[in-house]
Scaffold this active site. Structure first.
Site, mmCIF file in Angstrom:
data_model
loop_
_atom_site.group_PDB
_atom_site.id
_atom_site.type_symbol
_atom_site.label_atom_id
_atom_site.label_comp_id
_atom_site.label_asym_id
_atom_site.label_seq_id
_atom_site.Cartn_x
_atom_site.Cartn_y
_atom_site.Cartn_z
ATOM 1 N N ASN A 176 1.034 -1.160 0.071
ATOM 2 C CA ASN A 176 -0.095 0.052 0.087
ATOM 3 C C ASN A 176 0.825 1.218 -0.076
ATOM 4 O OD1 ASN A 176 -1.897 2.003 0.588
ATOM 5 N ND2 ASN A 176 -2.182 1.515 2.655
ATOM 6 N N LYS A 189 -0.128 4.390 -0.219
ATOM 7 C CA LYS A 189 -0.491 5.629 0.174
ATOM 8 C C LYS A 189 -0.479 6.513 -0.642
ATOM 9 C CE LYS A 189 0.203 3.583 4.842
ATOM 10 N NZ LYS A 189 0.022 3.818 6.051
HETATM 11 C C1 PEP Z 1 -0.778 0.223 6.230
HETATM 12 O O1 PEP Z 1 -0.710 1.201 6.033
HETATM 13 O O2 PEP Z 1 -1.685 -0.826 5.689
HETATM 14 C C2 PEP Z 1 0.368 -0.588 6.920
HETATM 15 C C3 PEP Z 1 0.279 -1.846 7.299
HETATM 16 O O3 PEP Z 1 1.315 0.061 7.176
HETATM 17 P P1 PEP Z 1 2.850 -0.083 7.766
HETATM 18 O O4 PEP Z 1 3.276 -1.197 7.070
HETATM 19 O O5 PEP Z 1 3.813 1.201 7.435
HETATM 20 O O6 PEP Z 1 2.577 -0.110 9.229
#
Ligand code: PEP
Length: 266
Positions: free
Chosen positions: A16, A18
């Site tokens: 992801n 983002k």
């Molecule tokens: C996410 O945003 O789905 C996530 C798991 O972030 P991170 O791996 O940075 O904790």
């Protein structure tokens, strides 16, 4: 360690992004990621890899993946519950399908907390995704306060029940258990914590969609997954992959997560 009973499910490692990487950066990144994994002789049929770029990158990713026949899946980070019309800023599942997205993230904690999405909206989006032939990755997870008040599985179980309210047992879905306190915090859940909730979520799948769907549906863990901790999660019988945020933006780190079989002795 519990013996694996997840042989029927192909693990999925999903990145992801983002709101990171514009369309030009996305092209360079996807190309390099694919080369990196091919160089390492990654078997994409034994561990599926998917990326979730911002909407504005998807057409570029589609063109690259299709022109170079890259064995990567991709999807969007959200979808509208509506098909079309006066919904400024929304993106229809029909448009995502046209871009050959296979997946869409639904109900990520950042959508729930920063954009006020509730369980009913999540359920409507899940229905819309399925209608447009997208596989929804339904994100559920408790906050630190929920954990203290209700224990580990009550909130994710309730969220999943509502999210599945309009889903038939023919649907192809993925569930991502992401404790909110573990997302971006550097403090991942333990594999045992992830397994405990994943097992409860599989029970919900069994109760609502039946044994067969429950047995074939992949449940991912998400929250501060890295190359050094993926092994522990992947040894758990009800964890079938990972949803990765921060570490999915680092090609070497993400490749190391994808190649967990090389360093976990599964
Ligand atoms: C996410 O945003 O789905 C996530 C798991 O972030 P991170 O791996 O940075 O904790």
């Amino acid at each position: 360690m519990v013996a694996n009973d997840n042989a029927r499910r192909t693990p999925l490692i999903a990145g992801n992004w983002k709101m990171n990487l514009d369309h030009l950066q996305a092209i360079a990144f996807v190309q390099k990621l694919a080369w990196n994994l091919k160089d390492a002789k990654h078997d994409f049929s034994s561990v599926e890899v998917a990326v979730f770029p911002p909407f504005t990158d998807l057409r570029s990713v589609q063109t690259l993946v299709s022109a170079d026949k890259l064995p990567l899946a991709y999807g969007a980070q959200d979808v509208s519950a509506q098909d079309s019309g006066a919904y400024t800023g929304e993106i229809s599942g029909a448009f995502l399908s046209q871009l050959e997205c296979q997946y869409v993230l639904i109900g990520h904690s950042e959508r729930r907390t920063l954009h006020g999405e509730d369980d009913e909206q999540v359920a409507a989006k899940v229905k819309a995704a399925i209608k447009h032939n997208l596989v929804p990755i339904i994100c559920v997870g408790e906050t630190a306060a929920d954990l203290e008040l209700h224990g580990p599985s009550a909130v994710p179980v309730a969220q999943l029940k509502t999210a599945l309210s309009g889903v038939s047992n023919a649907a192809d879905i993925v569930v991502a258990y992401e404790p909110v306190w573990a997302i971006g915090s550097g403090q991942a859940a333990t594999p045992e914590q992830a397994e405990q909730v994943a097992a409860q979520l599989r029970n919900v799948l069994k109760e609502t969609l039946g044994e067969d769907v429950a047995a074939k549906t992949r449940i991912l863990y998400g929250g501060s997954v890295k190359g050094v901790n993926i092994a522990g999660f992947m040894r758990e019988p009800n964890v079938d992959g990972a949803l990765v945020g921060g570490a999915s933006l680092d090609i070497d780190e993400f490749s190391s997560i994808v190649r967990f079989q090389k360093h976990v002795g599964l």
